[in-house]
Design a protein around this motif. Structure first.
Motif, PDB file in Angstrom:
ATOM      1  N   GLY A  28       0.817  -1.211   0.000  1.00 42.82           N
ATOM      2  CA  GLY A  28       0.000   0.000   0.000  1.00 42.82           C
ATOM      3  C   GLY A  28       0.848   1.257   0.000  1.00 42.82           C
ATOM      4  O   GLY A  28       0.508   2.252  -0.658  1.00 42.82           O
ATOM      5  N   GLN A  29       1.955   1.219   0.715  1.00 50.85           N
ATOM      6  CA  GLN A  29       2.851   2.374   0.746  1.00 50.85           C
ATOM      7  C   GLN A  29       3.476   2.614  -0.627  1.00 50.85           C
ATOM      8  O   GLN A  29       3.617   3.756  -1.060  1.00 50.85           O
ATOM      9  CB  GLN A  29       3.953   2.171   1.791  1.00 50.85           C
ATOM     10  CG  GLN A  29       3.465   2.264   3.208  1.00 50.85           C
ATOM     11  CD  GLN A  29       4.578   1.947   4.205  1.00 50.85           C
ATOM     12  OE1 GLN A  29       5.578   1.335   3.876  1.00 50.85           O
ATOM     13  NE2 GLN A  29       4.380   2.374   5.444  1.00 50.85           N
ATOM     14  N   LEU A  30       3.835   1.536  -1.293  1.00 52.36           N
ATOM     15  CA  LEU A  30       4.420   1.678  -2.630  1.00 52.36           C
ATOM     16  C   LEU A  30       3.383   2.200  -3.615  1.00 52.36           C
ATOM     17  O   LEU A  30       3.670   3.097  -4.415  1.00 52.36           O
ATOM     18  CB  LEU A  30       4.990   0.340  -3.109  1.00 52.36           C
ATOM     19  CG  LEU A  30       5.688   0.347  -4.458  1.00 52.36           C
ATOM     20  CD1 LEU A  30       6.858   1.329  -4.457  1.00 52.36           C
ATOM     21  CD2 LEU A  30       6.172  -1.044  -4.810  1.00 52.36           C
ATOM     22  N   PHE A  34       2.721   6.146  -6.245  1.00 49.85           N
ATOM     23  CA  PHE A  34       2.344   6.326  -7.642  1.00 49.85           C
ATOM     24  C   PHE A  34       1.008   7.051  -7.801  1.00 49.85           C
ATOM     25  O   PHE A  34       0.625   7.382  -8.914  1.00 49.85           O
ATOM     26  CB  PHE A  34       2.251   4.970  -8.343  1.00 49.85           C
ATOM     27  CG  PHE A  34       3.588   4.333  -8.578  1.00 49.85           C
ATOM     28  CD1 PHE A  34       4.390   4.740  -9.621  1.00 49.85           C
ATOM     29  CD2 PHE A  34       4.042   3.328  -7.743  1.00 49.85           C
ATOM     30  CE1 PHE A  34       5.633   4.160  -9.840  1.00 49.85           C
ATOM     31  CE2 PHE A  34       5.278   2.735  -7.949  1.00 49.85           C
ATOM     32  CZ  PHE A  34       6.075   3.156  -8.996  1.00 49.85           C
ATOM     33  N   THR A  35       0.288   7.260  -6.723  1.00 53.47           N
ATOM     34  CA  THR A  35      -1.046   7.858  -6.830  1.00 53.47           C
ATOM     35  C   THR A  35      -1.150   9.240  -6.194  1.00 53.47           C
ATOM     36  O   THR A  35      -2.263   9.758  -6.085  1.00 53.47           O
ATOM     37  CB  THR A  35      -2.099   6.939  -6.195  1.00 53.47           C
ATOM     38  OG1 THR A  35      -1.767   6.717  -4.834  1.00 53.47           O
ATOM     39  CG2 THR A  35      -2.191   5.621  -6.939  1.00 53.47           C
ATOM     40  N   HIS A  36      -0.044   9.832  -5.790  1.00 44.76           N
ATOM     41  CA  HIS A  36      -0.143  11.186  -5.254  1.00 44.76           C
ATOM     42  C   HIS A  36      -0.276  12.165  -6.420  1.00 44.76           C
ATOM     43  O   HIS A  36       0.017  11.826  -7.574  1.00 44.76           O
ATOM     44  CB  HIS A  36       1.024  11.517  -4.315  1.00 44.76           C
ATOM     45  CG  HIS A  36       2.358  11.605  -4.971  1.00 44.76           C
ATOM     46  ND1 HIS A  36       2.783  12.729  -5.623  1.00 44.76           N
ATOM     47  CD2 HIS A  36       3.349  10.698  -5.083  1.00 44.76           C
ATOM     48  CE1 HIS A  36       3.986  12.520  -6.111  1.00 44.76           C
ATOM     49  NE2 HIS A  36       4.348  11.295  -5.807  1.00 44.76           N
ATOM     50  N   PRO A  37      -0.774  13.375  -6.185  1.00 44.47           N
ATOM     51  CA  PRO A  37      -1.126  14.297  -7.277  1.00 44.47           C
ATOM     52  C   PRO A  37       0.002  14.586  -8.276  1.00 44.47           C
ATOM     53  O   PRO A  37      -0.240  14.610  -9.488  1.00 44.47           O
ATOM     54  CB  PRO A  37      -1.548  15.572  -6.549  1.00 44.47           C
ATOM     55  CG  PRO A  37      -2.034  15.092  -5.223  1.00 44.47           C
ATOM     56  CD  PRO A  37      -1.186  13.908  -4.887  1.00 44.47           C
ATOM     57  N   LEU A  38       1.220  14.801  -7.818  1.00 42.18           N
ATOM     58  CA  LEU A  38       2.309  15.108  -8.748  1.00 42.18           C
ATOM     59  C   LEU A  38       2.593  13.920  -9.664  1.00 42.18           C
ATOM     60  O   LEU A  38       2.828  14.086 -10.865  1.00 42.18           O
ATOM     61  CB  LEU A  38       3.571  15.516  -8.000  1.00 42.18           C
ATOM     62  CG  LEU A  38       4.775  15.868  -8.879  1.00 42.18           C
ATOM     63  CD1 LEU A  38       4.442  17.028  -9.812  1.00 42.18           C
ATOM     64  CD2 LEU A  38       5.975  16.200  -8.034  1.00 42.18           C
ATOM     65  N   ALA A  66       9.061   6.610 -11.672  1.00 45.68           N
ATOM     66  CA  ALA A  66       9.551   5.408 -10.985  1.00 45.68           C
ATOM     67  C   ALA A  66      10.657   5.730  -9.983  1.00 45.68           C
ATOM     68  O   ALA A  66      10.662   5.208  -8.861  1.00 45.68           O
ATOM     69  CB  ALA A  66      10.040   4.387 -12.008  1.00 45.68           C
ATOM     70  N   LEU A  67      11.606   6.587 -10.379  1.00 52.29           N
ATOM     71  CA  LEU A  67      12.677   6.963  -9.452  1.00 52.29           C
ATOM     72  C   LEU A  67      12.136   7.693  -8.229  1.00 52.29           C
ATOM     73  O   LEU A  67      12.529   7.406  -7.089  1.00 52.29           O
ATOM     74  CB  LEU A  67      13.711   7.838 -10.164  1.00 52.29           C
ATOM     75  CG  LEU A  67      14.692   7.121 -11.070  1.00 52.29           C
ATOM     76  CD1 LEU A  67      15.520   8.129 -11.864  1.00 52.29           C
ATOM     77  CD2 LEU A  67      15.601   6.229 -10.246  1.00 52.29           C
ATOM     78  N   ASN A  68      11.222   8.623  -8.454  1.00 49.28           N
ATOM     79  CA  ASN A  68      10.635   9.358  -7.342  1.00 49.28           C
ATOM     80  C   ASN A  68       9.894   8.414  -6.406  1.00 49.28           C
ATOM     81  O   ASN A  68      10.029   8.502  -5.179  1.00 49.28           O
ATOM     82  CB  ASN A  68       9.686  10.438  -7.866  1.00 49.28           C
ATOM     83  CG  ASN A  68       9.067  11.209  -6.731  1.00 49.28           C
ATOM     84  OD1 ASN A  68       9.761  11.820  -5.931  1.00 49.28           O
ATOM     85  ND2 ASN A  68       7.743  11.167  -6.640  1.00 49.28           N
ATOM     86  N   ALA A  69       9.119   7.501  -6.964  1.00 51.40           N
ATOM     87  CA  ALA A  69       8.377   6.542  -6.137  1.00 51.40           C
ATOM     88  C   ALA A  69       9.332   5.653  -5.349  1.00 51.40           C
ATOM     89  O   ALA A  69       9.108   5.383  -4.165  1.00 51.40           O
ATOM     90  CB  ALA A  69       7.458   5.699  -7.011  1.00 51.40           C
TER      91      ALA A  69
END
Length: 116
Positions: A28-30, A34-38, A66-69
């Motif tokens: 869920g954390q991962l 990927f689902t935050h607004p930015l 992908a890198l940010n996540a």
């Protein structure tokens, strides 16, 4: 603050402890990364780049997502690990000054105080 008022606030606010999470929550954390607004805005940008015929730009945007996540996920796991360790530390007594004498109380029984 009187002992009676401290006891009332302890009942109202609960003990001075971090809440404990149970079970494994990393999927869920991962997914949250990927689902935050930015990230969603960047997904739209990647789709638009693909549709306009610039697949290299689309791939670069997906790589940034992908890198940010990945970085955010690792950072959150590290913070959770540290927070979990902090929640298991023994509660050391803290001096509480009440009038002319000082009384020692456990850190978990400290309550919020309004300062004016």
């Amino acid at each position: 603050m009187s002992g009676r008022e401290a006891q009332r606030r302890l009942l109202v606010y609960g003990p001075n402890e971090l809440p404990q999470r149970s079970g494994r929550q990393w999927p869920g954390q991962l997914l949250k990364q990927f689902t935050h607004p930015l990230a969603l805005v960047l997904v739209v940008a990647a789709v638009l780049a693909w549709l306009t015929g610039t697949p290299i730009l689309a791939a670069a945007i997906v790589a940034v997502i992908a890198l940010n996540a990945g970085f955010a996920f690792v950072q959150e796991l590290q913070a959770e690990t540290r927070r979990g360790g902090a929640g298991r530390l023994p509660a050391h007594p803290r001096p509480r000054h009440a009038g002319p004498s000082a009384v020692e109380i456990e850190a978990r029984t400290l309550v919020p105080v309004m300062c004016w």
